[in-house]
Scaffold this motif. Structure first.
Motif, PDB file in Angstrom:
ATOM      1  N   MET A 134       5.194  -3.985  -8.019  1.00  0.00           N
ATOM      2  CA  MET A 134       5.870  -3.246  -6.984  1.00  0.00           C
ATOM      3  C   MET A 134       7.372  -2.761  -7.766  1.00  0.00           C
ATOM      4  O   MET A 134       7.691  -1.696  -7.486  1.00  0.00           O
ATOM      5  CB  MET A 134       6.334  -4.290  -5.888  1.00  0.00           C
ATOM      6  CG  MET A 134       5.334  -4.500  -5.071  1.00  0.00           C
ATOM      7  SD  MET A 134       5.054  -2.984  -3.962  1.00  0.00           S
ATOM      8  CE  MET A 134       6.502  -2.991  -2.807  1.00  0.00           C
ATOM      9  N   LEU A 135       7.955  -3.553  -8.459  1.00  0.00           N
ATOM     10  CA  LEU A 135       8.971  -3.206  -9.310  1.00  0.00           C
ATOM     11  C   LEU A 135       8.651  -1.947 -10.167  1.00  0.00           C
ATOM     12  O   LEU A 135       9.246  -0.721 -10.204  1.00  0.00           O
ATOM     13  CB  LEU A 135       9.496  -4.346 -10.192  1.00  0.00           C
ATOM     14  CG  LEU A 135      10.192  -5.548  -9.444  1.00  0.00           C
ATOM     15  CD1 LEU A 135      10.244  -6.527 -10.377  1.00  0.00           C
ATOM     16  CD2 LEU A 135      11.496  -5.195  -8.791  1.00  0.00           C
ATOM     17  N   LEU A 136       7.477  -1.925 -10.998  1.00  0.00           N
ATOM     18  CA  LEU A 136       6.949  -0.758 -11.553  1.00  0.00           C
ATOM     19  C   LEU A 136       6.767   0.411 -10.932  1.00  0.00           C
ATOM     20  O   LEU A 136       7.199   1.531 -11.294  1.00  0.00           O
ATOM     21  CB  LEU A 136       5.850  -1.258 -12.626  1.00  0.00           C
ATOM     22  CG  LEU A 136       5.417  -0.153 -13.563  1.00  0.00           C
ATOM     23  CD1 LEU A 136       6.195   0.284 -14.595  1.00  0.00           C
ATOM     24  CD2 LEU A 136       3.849  -0.661 -13.922  1.00  0.00           C
ATOM     25  N   GLU A 137       6.030   0.283  -9.856  1.00  0.00           N
ATOM     26  CA  GLU A 137       5.551   1.579  -9.132  1.00  0.00           C
ATOM     27  C   GLU A 137       6.728   2.038  -8.440  1.00  0.00           C
ATOM     28  O   GLU A 137       6.863   3.184  -8.235  1.00  0.00           O
ATOM     29  CB  GLU A 137       4.525   1.311  -8.156  1.00  0.00           C
ATOM     30  CG  GLU A 137       3.075   0.872  -8.628  1.00  0.00           C
ATOM     31  CD  GLU A 137       2.679   2.047  -9.460  1.00  0.00           C
ATOM     32  OE1 GLU A 137       2.586   3.035  -9.132  1.00  0.00           O
ATOM     33  OE2 GLU A 137       2.265   1.890 -10.582  1.00  0.00           O
ATOM     34  N   LYS A 179       8.321   4.122 -10.780  1.00  0.00           N
ATOM     35  CA  LYS A 179       7.728   5.533 -11.307  1.00  0.00           C
ATOM     36  C   LYS A 179       7.509   6.290 -10.288  1.00  0.00           C
ATOM     37  O   LYS A 179       7.809   7.573 -10.584  1.00  0.00           O
ATOM     38  CB  LYS A 179       6.103   4.924 -11.600  1.00  0.00           C
ATOM     39  CG  LYS A 179       6.104   4.179 -13.035  1.00  0.00           C
ATOM     40  CD  LYS A 179       4.758   3.503 -13.255  1.00  0.00           C
ATOM     41  CE  LYS A 179       3.540   4.577 -13.187  1.00  0.00           C
ATOM     42  NZ  LYS A 179       2.315   3.708 -13.220  1.00  0.00           N
ATOM     43  N   ARG A 180       7.506   5.874  -8.930  1.00  0.00           N
ATOM     44  CA  ARG A 180       7.506   6.726  -7.862  1.00  0.00           C
ATOM     45  C   ARG A 180       8.886   7.357  -7.601  1.00  0.00           C
ATOM     46  O   ARG A 180       8.959   8.408  -7.262  1.00  0.00           O
ATOM     47  CB  ARG A 180       6.745   6.077  -6.529  1.00  0.00           C
ATOM     48  CG  ARG A 180       6.534   6.975  -5.358  1.00  0.00           C
ATOM     49  CD  ARG A 180       6.172   6.201  -4.344  1.00  0.00           C
ATOM     50  NE  ARG A 180       4.677   5.825  -4.587  1.00  0.00           N
ATOM     51  CZ  ARG A 180       3.484   6.372  -4.587  1.00  0.00           C
ATOM     52  NH1 ARG A 180       3.327   7.383  -4.286  1.00  0.00           N
ATOM     53  NH2 ARG A 180       2.413   5.900  -4.644  1.00  0.00           N
ATOM     54  N   TYR A 181       9.826   6.680  -7.371  1.00  0.00           N
ATOM     55  CA  TYR A 181      11.276   6.837  -7.011  1.00  0.00           C
ATOM     56  C   TYR A 181      12.357   7.083  -7.660  1.00  0.00           C
ATOM     57  O   TYR A 181      13.444   7.489  -7.617  1.00  0.00           O
ATOM     58  CB  TYR A 181      11.686   6.019  -5.940  1.00  0.00           C
ATOM     59  CG  TYR A 181      10.546   5.891  -4.586  1.00  0.00           C
ATOM     60  CD1 TYR A 181      10.438   7.076  -3.734  1.00  0.00           C
ATOM     61  CD2 TYR A 181       9.494   4.884  -4.427  1.00  0.00           C
ATOM     62  CE1 TYR A 181       9.517   6.873  -2.685  1.00  0.00           C
ATOM     63  CE2 TYR A 181       8.958   4.912  -3.570  1.00  0.00           C
ATOM     64  CZ  TYR A 181       8.942   5.835  -2.373  1.00  0.00           C
ATOM     65  OH  TYR A 181       7.823   5.927  -1.570  1.00  0.00           O
ATOM     66  N   LYS A 225       0.837  -1.176   0.036  1.00  0.00           N
ATOM     67  CA  LYS A 225       0.034  -0.155  -0.068  1.00  0.00           C
ATOM     68  C   LYS A 225       0.861   1.203   0.041  1.00  0.00           C
ATOM     69  O   LYS A 225       0.466   2.186  -0.690  1.00  0.00           O
ATOM     70  CB  LYS A 225      -0.953   0.027   1.214  1.00  0.00           C
ATOM     71  CG  LYS A 225      -1.902   1.280   1.202  1.00  0.00           C
ATOM     72  CD  LYS A 225      -2.958   1.042   2.464  1.00  0.00           C
ATOM     73  CE  LYS A 225      -3.668   2.137   2.383  1.00  0.00           C
ATOM     74  NZ  LYS A 225      -4.963   2.079   3.511  1.00  0.00           N
ATOM     75  N   PHE A 226       1.862   1.249   0.794  1.00  0.00           N
ATOM     76  CA  PHE A 226       2.700   2.393   0.741  1.00  0.00           C
ATOM     77  C   PHE A 226       3.387   2.698  -0.449  1.00  0.00           C
ATOM     78  O   PHE A 226       3.368   3.710  -1.041  1.00  0.00           O
ATOM     79  CB  PHE A 226       3.894   2.236   1.773  1.00  0.00           C
ATOM     80  CG  PHE A 226       4.858   3.485   2.106  1.00  0.00           C
ATOM     81  CD1 PHE A 226       4.401   4.237   2.873  1.00  0.00           C
ATOM     82  CD2 PHE A 226       5.862   3.602   1.338  1.00  0.00           C
ATOM     83  CE1 PHE A 226       5.221   5.503   3.241  1.00  0.00           C
ATOM     84  CE2 PHE A 226       6.678   4.788   1.523  1.00  0.00           C
ATOM     85  CZ  PHE A 226       6.323   5.870   2.316  1.00  0.00           C
ATOM     86  N   VAL A 227       3.929   1.685  -1.260  1.00  0.00           N
ATOM     87  CA  VAL A 227       4.457   1.815  -2.383  1.00  0.00           C
ATOM     88  C   VAL A 227       3.581   2.161  -3.537  1.00  0.00           C
ATOM     89  O   VAL A 227       3.862   2.794  -4.476  1.00  0.00           O
ATOM     90  CB  VAL A 227       5.574   0.784  -2.863  1.00  0.00           C
ATOM     91  CG1 VAL A 227       6.154   0.834  -4.234  1.00  0.00           C
ATOM     92  CG2 VAL A 227       6.562   0.631  -1.939  1.00  0.00           C
ATOM     93  N   THR A 228       2.378   1.157  -3.723  1.00  0.00           N
ATOM     94  CA  THR A 228       1.532   1.359  -4.924  1.00  0.00           C
ATOM     95  C   THR A 228       0.197   1.729  -4.771  1.00  0.00           C
ATOM     96  O   THR A 228      -0.556   2.136  -5.693  1.00  0.00           O
ATOM     97  CB  THR A 228       1.415  -0.153  -5.562  1.00  0.00           C
ATOM     98  OG1 THR A 228       0.507  -0.934  -4.423  1.00  0.00           O
ATOM     99  CG2 THR A 228       2.369  -1.106  -5.586  1.00  0.00           C
ATOM    100  N   GLY A 229      -0.222   2.026  -3.420  1.00  0.00           N
ATOM    101  CA  GLY A 229      -1.520   2.711  -3.283  1.00  0.00           C
ATOM    102  C   GLY A 229      -2.465   1.590  -2.999  1.00  0.00           C
ATOM    103  O   GLY A 229      -3.555   1.872  -2.448  1.00  0.00           O
ATOM    104  N   LYS A 230      -2.038   0.537  -3.146  1.00  0.00           N
ATOM    105  CA  LYS A 230      -3.028  -0.937  -3.022  1.00  0.00           C
ATOM    106  C   LYS A 230      -2.222  -1.882  -2.148  1.00  0.00           C
ATOM    107  O   LYS A 230      -1.093  -2.006  -2.406  1.00  0.00           O
ATOM    108  CB  LYS A 230      -3.407  -1.413  -4.226  1.00  0.00           C
ATOM    109  CG  LYS A 230      -3.900  -0.512  -5.229  1.00  0.00           C
ATOM    110  CD  LYS A 230      -3.958  -1.431  -6.707  1.00  0.00           C
ATOM    111  CE  LYS A 230      -4.325  -0.275  -7.610  1.00  0.00           C
ATOM    112  NZ  LYS A 230      -4.064  -0.732  -9.068  1.00  0.00           N
ATOM    113  N   GLY A 231      -2.938  -2.538  -1.302  1.00  0.00           N
ATOM    114  CA  GLY A 231      -2.536  -3.456  -0.269  1.00  0.00           C
ATOM    115  C   GLY A 231      -2.280  -4.765  -0.988  1.00  0.00           C
ATOM    116  O   GLY A 231      -1.873  -5.650  -0.093  1.00  0.00           O
TER     117      GLY A 231
END
Length: 176
Positions: free
Chosen positions: A123-126, A129-131, A110-116
Motif C-alpha cells: 500500500m505504501l509503495l503503490e 507510485k500512483r500519487y 483494490k482502489f490503491v493497488t488494483g488488488k483487494g
C-alpha cells in the motif's frame, strides 16, 4: 469543499483532508490506555472523537470516508473498542450534517493497488507510485487512499483505473 479520509485506530488514527486535489491536512491522532475501567476506555475513545470533530469543524468537509472494521482481528476487546469508535465517528458526522461512507479494507486496497488483498508495505509503495506521495505511517497512507476515494466520488474529475471504477461503483450508493 474538502474530503476527509479516516483510518480509525486505537493507537494511531490516520486523518487526511484533501481539498482541490491537494493534501490540506495530514494528522495522526495517537492515544494510549489510561486505565482498565470501562470509563477509561470510553474517555480514550471520546478523546479521539473530539480531535476528529475538531478537524471536521476547521475544514469544510463534504464527505468523510471511513475504513470499515477488519473483523478478523484476534483481540475481541480491541475489536469492540474499534466498533465503538467507528460508531462514535459516524454519530458526530451525523450530528454535524456531514455525509460519510464506509469502505471495507479490501475495497481500499483494490482502489490503491488494483488488488483487494495486499501487505501494508505494498500500500505504501503503490500510493507513492500512483500519487507521488509517501508516508512513513501506514495509518496515514490508508487515510490518504480513503480521501482519494471520497474525492473520486465527490468531484468525479480524476480518470480512474478499471479496479478503481469497480470500487466506486460498489460504494457510491452510500453517498447518493
Amino acid at each position: 469543499m474538502g474530503v476527509l479520509g479516516l483510518d480509525l485506530s486505537l493507537v494511531g488514527t490516520g486523518c487526511i483532508v484533501i481539498e482541490s486535489n491537494k493534501v490540506k491536512l495530514s494528522r495522526l491522532i495517537t492515544s494510549k490506555p489510561s486505565g482498565k475501567k470501562p470509563i477509561d476506555e470510553l474517555k480514550r475513545l471520546l478523546g479521539i472523537v473530539d480531535k476528529i470533530r475538531s478537524i471536521i469543524i476547521k475544514n469544510d468537509i463534504d464527505l468523510i470516508c471511513i475504513e470499515g472494521i477488519a473483523f478478523m482481528a484476534r483481540n475481541s476487546g480491541a475489536l469492540s473498542q474499534l466498533s465503538g469508535l467507528n460508531y462514535l465517528v459516524r454519530n458526530i458526522a451525523y450530528d454535524d450534517d456531514v455525509k460519510f461512507i464506509i469502505v471495507p479494507p479490501t475495497m481500499l486496497k483494490k482502489f490503491v493497488t488494483g488488488k483487494g488483498n495486499c501487505a501494508k508495505e505494498l500500500m505504501l509503495l503503490e500510493t507513492y507510485k500512483r500519487y507521488g506521495i509517501s508516508f512513513s505511517d501506514n495509518n496515514l497512507c490508508d487515510a490518504y487512499g480513503l480521501a482519494k476515494i471520497a474525492e473520486a466520488i465527490v468531484e468525479k474529475k480524476e480518470k480512474l483505473t478499471k479496479p478503481q471504477t469497480e470500487v466506486i461503483e460498489k460504494i457510491k450508493y452510500q453517498y447518493e
